[in-house]
Write an enzyme that holds these catalytic residues in place. Structure first.
Site, PDB file in Angstrom:
ATOM      1  N   SER A  61      19.385 -98.424  50.324  1.00  0.00           N
ATOM      2  CA  SER A  61      18.820 -99.527  49.532  1.00  0.00           C
ATOM      3  C   SER A  61      17.626-100.175  50.241  1.00  0.00           C
ATOM      4  O   SER A  61      16.668-100.619  49.588  1.00  0.00           O
ATOM      5  CB  SER A  61      19.892-100.563  49.186  1.00  0.00           C
ATOM      6  OG  SER A  61      20.281-101.285  50.323  1.00  0.00           O
TER       7      SER A  61
ATOM      8  N   HIS B 271      19.066-105.305  60.933  1.00  0.00           N
ATOM      9  CA  HIS B 271      20.475-105.459  61.320  1.00  0.00           C
ATOM     10  C   HIS B 271      21.075-106.623  60.530  1.00  0.00           C
ATOM     11  O   HIS B 271      20.450-107.685  60.421  1.00  0.00           O
ATOM     12  CB  HIS B 271      20.574-105.723  62.827  1.00  0.00           C
ATOM     13  CG  HIS B 271      21.985-105.819  63.292  1.00  0.00           C
ATOM     14  ND1 HIS B 271      22.786-104.700  63.449  1.00  0.00           N
ATOM     15  CD2 HIS B 271      22.764-106.887  63.581  1.00  0.00           C
ATOM     16  CE1 HIS B 271      23.989-105.088  63.833  1.00  0.00           C
ATOM     17  NE2 HIS B 271      24.013-106.410  63.922  1.00  0.00           N
TER      18      HIS B 271
END
Ligand code: GRF
Length: 200
Positions: free
Chosen positions: A15, A107
């Site tokens: 994504s 992250h």
């Protein structure tokens, strides 16, 4: 306009790869490299007509030859920036040095809190009230490189890893394309641990 040439490395859903393809105007994803032949990201590359190379770790004797193959592909496509987007392998210090300050990662936590795997669950288990995501340059450590951008989301009392991950993912899809846009504008200056954004 001469667009920055980007190579994306992914292992799964893709994504963030899709957000980069759709939202960055001044860069072009020249190639997607996946280490997993079943990565859903492969279908996204097809959808957008982006070359996709499967470099299956199992087919290489060691990490060195696996990474050599990835480097060969990146050089073939003259990639100027590497975006790790859910790439589930730790890159060697040789690889990182080869592309010094030309590798970014996203992250799903506010680093330096909760590096490594399952960052959203780590945040929930710890009981923090806010979490978020971090785009950083990659150095030889795990999720330790200089921070480029961060975005914060609330952690709600009834969150589970899925609901928190979904809230964070929305922010990932904003700040990762933005960080790449800034890089393509030559506006990111690494100064020790700090990344200065020119004309911010
Ligand atoms: C994201 O949560 C990202 O922060 C982490 O891995 C996940 C990848 O998701 N590094 P996707 O493959 O980009 O959908």
């Amino acid at each position: 306009m001469n667009k920055l040439k980007v190579g994306v490395l992914a292992s799964g859903r893709g994504s963030n790869f899709k957000a980069i393809v759709q939202k960055v105007d001044n860069a072009r994803v020249e190639v997607l490299i996946v280490d997993n032949p079943d990565a859903r990201a492969i279908a996204i590359a097809k959808e957008f007509d982006i070359p996709c190379k499967v470099v299956d770790r199992k087919k290489f004797d060691d990490k060195f030859s696996f990474e050599r193959e990835i480097i060969n592909i990146l050089e073939l496509y003259k990639v100027e920036l590497i975006a790790l987007a859910g790439f589930m392998r730790i890159l060697s210090s040789n690889f990182v040095e080869h592309f010094k300050w030309k590798i970014m990662n996203i992250h799903p936590s506010l680093l330096p809190s909760f590096p490594g795997l399952n960052a959203q669950k780590q945040a929930l288990d710890y009981g923090v009230k806010v979490s978020g995501c971090t785009v950083h340059f990659v150095d030889a450590g795990t999720d330790t490189g200089p921070i480029i951008l961060q975005s914060v989301v609330p952690v709600l009392d009834d969150d589970d890893p899925e609901t928190l991950s979904a809230r964070i993912l929305e922010e990932e899809h904003k700040i990762y394309p933005f960080a790449i846009t800034l890089f393509a504008q030559n506006r990111l200056i690494v100064d020790g641990r700090k990344v200065r954004i020119k004309d911010a």
